[in-house]
Scaffold this active site. Sequence first.
Site, short mmCIF file in Angstrom:
data_model
loop_
_atom_site.label_atom_id
_atom_site.label_comp_id
_atom_site.label_asym_id
_atom_site.label_seq_id
_atom_site.Cartn_x
_atom_site.Cartn_y
_atom_site.Cartn_z
N PRO A 194 0.74 -1.31 0.00
CA PRO A 194 0.06 -0.14 0.10
C PRO A 194 0.74 1.21 0.13
O PRO A 194 0.59 1.99 0.91
CB PRO A 194 -0.79 0.01 1.22
CG PRO A 194 0.19 -1.11 2.13
CD PRO A 194 1.03 -1.95 1.21
N CYS A 195 1.45 1.68 -1.05
CA CYS A 195 2.39 2.65 -1.07
C CYS A 195 1.13 4.03 -1.34
O CYS A 195 1.77 4.96 -0.96
CB CYS A 195 3.44 2.60 -2.33
SG CYS A 195 2.69 2.63 -3.95
#
Length: 182
Positions: A144-145
Amino acid sequence: MNHQSFLYYDTFETPLGPMTVLANDEGVCRIDYGHYEDRLATYQSWKKKHFLKGELVYDPEHKYVAQTKQELSDYFEGHRNEFHVPLNCYGTDFQRQVWRTLLHHVPYGETRSYKDIASSMHAPKAIRAVGGAVNQNPFSIIVPCHRIIGSNGKLVGYAGGLDKKQKLLEFEKEHQTIKQNQ
């Protein structure tokens, strides 16, 4: 490391537009925004960089390709907030450490700064290096950047574009509230 095995791919539609998944028999190698044809040059240079000899083969039914599509579909329907598809990470040790930190220390519906990630890795001075690794994340959404923001709370770079990042964060915030109220 010369892998002669195939790299399987498919492009599929999401609420944020087309995404392409690339996998081999060990797991998912990449998940990118855009059509396969538009990503081909990127995939060719990525293969070369990591000494991968495998041929790219269209296979929407390959187990990890299909599992990724199903898990992302569940995510976009608001039924999933974590992923179980195996990830086959090609990157430096530091990049893989950053991606692992994102995966395990940045919960659904929340955000962290680059500084937070560096601190949780016990490398508080590595903020820029963390930013570089986040920028190279090959697993859009699953790692989840999109949950990483600037220390000032502002949205900063995202491979899919800031509009997609904003939509993902709003979507997770909304579905996090629904899950808590159930």
